[in-house]
Design a protein around this motif. Structure first.
Motif, PDB file in Angstrom:
ATOM      1  N   LEU A  42      -5.595  -6.136   9.305  1.00  0.00           N
ATOM      2  CA  LEU A  42      -5.525  -5.773   7.896  1.00  0.00           C
ATOM      3  C   LEU A  42      -6.565  -4.716   7.535  1.00  0.00           C
ATOM      4  O   LEU A  42      -6.380  -3.974   6.577  1.00  0.00           O
ATOM      5  N   ARG A  43      -7.635  -4.638   8.299  1.00  0.00           N
ATOM      6  CA  ARG A  43      -8.614  -3.566   8.068  1.00  0.00           C
ATOM      7  C   ARG A  43      -7.975  -2.209   8.294  1.00  0.00           C
ATOM      8  O   ARG A  43      -8.302  -1.240   7.611  1.00  0.00           O
ATOM      9  N   THR A  44      -7.063  -2.148   9.232  1.00  0.00           N
ATOM     10  CA  THR A  44      -6.336  -0.901   9.478  1.00  0.00           C
ATOM     11  C   THR A  44      -5.526  -0.521   8.244  1.00  0.00           C
ATOM     12  O   THR A  44      -5.474   0.647   7.852  1.00  0.00           O
ATOM     13  N   VAL A  45      -4.910  -1.494   7.600  1.00  0.00           N
ATOM     14  CA  VAL A  45      -4.137  -1.240   6.384  1.00  0.00           C
ATOM     15  C   VAL A  45      -5.066  -0.752   5.266  1.00  0.00           C
ATOM     16  O   VAL A  45      -4.768   0.237   4.595  1.00  0.00           O
ATOM     17  N   THR A  46      -6.199  -1.423   5.088  1.00  0.00           N
ATOM     18  CA  THR A  46      -7.116  -1.018   4.009  1.00  0.00           C
ATOM     19  C   THR A  46      -7.700   0.360   4.283  1.00  0.00           C
ATOM     20  O   THR A  46      -7.825   1.172   3.365  1.00  0.00           O
TER      21      THR A  46
ATOM     22  N   VAL B  37      -2.895  -8.232  -5.713  1.00  0.00           N
ATOM     23  CA  VAL B  37      -2.463  -8.093  -4.321  1.00  0.00           C
ATOM     24  C   VAL B  37      -3.474  -7.245  -3.550  1.00  0.00           C
ATOM     25  O   VAL B  37      -3.836  -7.566  -2.413  1.00  0.00           O
ATOM     26  N   ALA B  38      -3.946  -6.165  -4.166  1.00  0.00           N
ATOM     27  CA  ALA B  38      -4.927  -5.303  -3.497  1.00  0.00           C
ATOM     28  C   ALA B  38      -6.197  -6.087  -3.167  1.00  0.00           C
ATOM     29  O   ALA B  38      -6.722  -5.989  -2.053  1.00  0.00           O
ATOM     30  N   TYR B  39      -6.687  -6.868  -4.102  1.00  0.00           N
ATOM     31  CA  TYR B  39      -7.914  -7.621  -3.846  1.00  0.00           C
ATOM     32  C   TYR B  39      -7.691  -8.735  -2.833  1.00  0.00           C
ATOM     33  O   TYR B  39      -8.586  -9.062  -2.056  1.00  0.00           O
ATOM     34  N   GLU B  40      -6.497  -9.307  -2.812  1.00  0.00           N
ATOM     35  CA  GLU B  40      -6.171 -10.281  -1.762  1.00  0.00           C
ATOM     36  C   GLU B  40      -6.193  -9.601  -0.394  1.00  0.00           C
ATOM     37  O   GLU B  40      -6.663 -10.184   0.586  1.00  0.00           O
ATOM     38  N   LEU B  41      -5.689  -8.374  -0.339  1.00  0.00           N
ATOM     39  CA  LEU B  41      -5.723  -7.621   0.913  1.00  0.00           C
ATOM     40  C   LEU B  41      -7.164  -7.401   1.353  1.00  0.00           C
ATOM     41  O   LEU B  41      -7.508  -7.629   2.514  1.00  0.00           O
ATOM     42  N   TYR B  42      -8.017  -6.961   0.454  1.00  0.00           N
ATOM     43  CA  TYR B  42      -9.413  -6.696   0.810  1.00  0.00           C
ATOM     44  C   TYR B  42     -10.086  -7.961   1.327  1.00  0.00           C
ATOM     45  O   TYR B  42     -10.805  -7.927   2.326  1.00  0.00           O
ATOM     46  N   LEU B  43      -9.846  -9.070   0.660  1.00  0.00           N
ATOM     47  CA  LEU B  43     -10.448 -10.333   1.080  1.00  0.00           C
ATOM     48  C   LEU B  43      -9.914 -10.757   2.450  1.00  0.00           C
ATOM     49  O   LEU B  43     -10.689 -11.139   3.335  1.00  0.00           O
TER      50      LEU B  43
ATOM     51  N   ALA C  49       0.840  -1.209   0.000  1.00  0.00           N
ATOM     52  CA  ALA C  49       0.000   0.000   0.000  1.00  0.00           C
ATOM     53  C   ALA C  49       0.872   1.254   0.000  1.00  0.00           C
ATOM     54  O   ALA C  49       0.570   2.230  -0.707  1.00  0.00           O
ATOM     55  N   GLU C  50       1.941   1.226   0.761  1.00  0.00           N
ATOM     56  CA  GLU C  50       2.843   2.377   0.808  1.00  0.00           C
ATOM     57  C   GLU C  50       3.554   2.601  -0.516  1.00  0.00           C
ATOM     58  O   GLU C  50       3.878   3.737  -0.870  1.00  0.00           O
ATOM     59  N   GLN C  51       3.799   1.539  -1.258  1.00  0.00           N
ATOM     60  CA  GLN C  51       4.403   1.672  -2.586  1.00  0.00           C
ATOM     61  C   GLN C  51       3.390   2.161  -3.613  1.00  0.00           C
ATOM     62  O   GLN C  51       3.728   2.943  -4.498  1.00  0.00           O
ATOM     63  N   MET C  52       2.158   1.696  -3.514  1.00  0.00           N
ATOM     64  CA  MET C  52       1.150   2.039  -4.509  1.00  0.00           C
ATOM     65  C   MET C  52       0.572   3.435  -4.302  1.00  0.00           C
ATOM     66  O   MET C  52       0.204   4.094  -5.276  1.00  0.00           O
ATOM     67  N   SER C  53       0.491   3.900  -3.080  1.00  0.00           N
ATOM     68  CA  SER C  53      -0.119   5.209  -2.820  1.00  0.00           C
ATOM     69  C   SER C  53       0.576   6.357  -3.553  1.00  0.00           C
ATOM     70  O   SER C  53      -0.101   7.176  -4.180  1.00  0.00           O
ATOM     71  N   PRO C  54       1.899   6.458  -3.540  1.00  0.00           N
ATOM     72  CA  PRO C  54       2.537   7.552  -4.285  1.00  0.00           C
ATOM     73  C   PRO C  54       2.316   7.445  -5.803  1.00  0.00           C
ATOM     74  O   PRO C  54       2.211   8.458  -6.484  1.00  0.00           O
TER      75      PRO C  54
END
Length: 188
Positions: free
Chosen positions: A126-130, A112-118, A71-76
């Motif tokens: 992980l909800r904190t991360v999302t 990876v993002a959808y795996e995180l959501y699931l 998430a930290e890599q994708m946000s920028p």
């Protein structure tokens, strides 16, 4: 008196933890969270299995750190994609480009993002991360629209990308542009 056997020197590997995290992201992208194991990650990182237990308290800790890193890599990348937006018409084009893979994220990143959501459905950490990731995404969109509309655009992006990723008959750029423009009240 016999001499103590010579110990082999410890291998200095200051980047090992980061390599393990990167490997975990690759394993998640390839096998999903359900198929992610310590052994697969250790093999992908080319480290001994014990390195994972040295650096992480368990698989859940490793997954949390891997998803946080992703998430930290994708946000920028996401934020930079909207740097040239000056108005709603530009926003329509930027969102359309994002949905159609022209914003620096590829199929692997979305997997990876959808795996995180699931995984976040069952793991509160992980909800904190999302939540953090979604908050950052909405903050970018709030530069152009009000908070409620930003939430809607964010959800629309996620849904359209999911449709794009999973559909056997992908939505065209024209259709995407029309959908986004309708939500934002812009003539397509």
């Amino acid at each position: 008196m016999t001499a103590a056997p010579a110990r082999s020197p410890r291998r200095y590997d200051p980047d090992r933890k980061n390599r393990i995290i990167a490997a975990a992201i690759d394993v998640i992208a390839e096998h999903g969270v359900a198929g992610t194991t310590h052994r697969r990650i250790a093999a992908a990182a080319d480290v001994p299995l014990g390195s994972l237990t040295y650096h992480f308290t368990g698989l859940e800790d490793l997954l949390e750190q891997a998803f946080t890193h992703h998430a930290e890599q994708m946000s920028p990348v996401y934020e930079a994609h909207f740097d040239r937006v000056r108005g709603r018409a530009d926003l329509v084009e930027a969102v359309t480009d994002l949905v159609h893979g022209d914003a620096g994220a590829d199929h692997r990143d979305w997997a990876v993002a959808y795996e995180l959501y699931l995984a976040a459905l069952r793991n509160p950490a992980l909800r904190t991360v999302t939540e953090s990731w979604m908050r950052r995404s909405r903050a970018v969109l709030e530069r152009f629209v009000d908070p409620t509309t930003a939430r809607g655009v964010d959800a629309l992006i996620e849904g359209l990308v999911m449709h794009q990723t999973l559909s056997t008959a992908a939505v065209s750029r024209t259709e995407t542009r029309t959908i986004v423009a309708g939500l934002l009240g812009v003539q397509p």
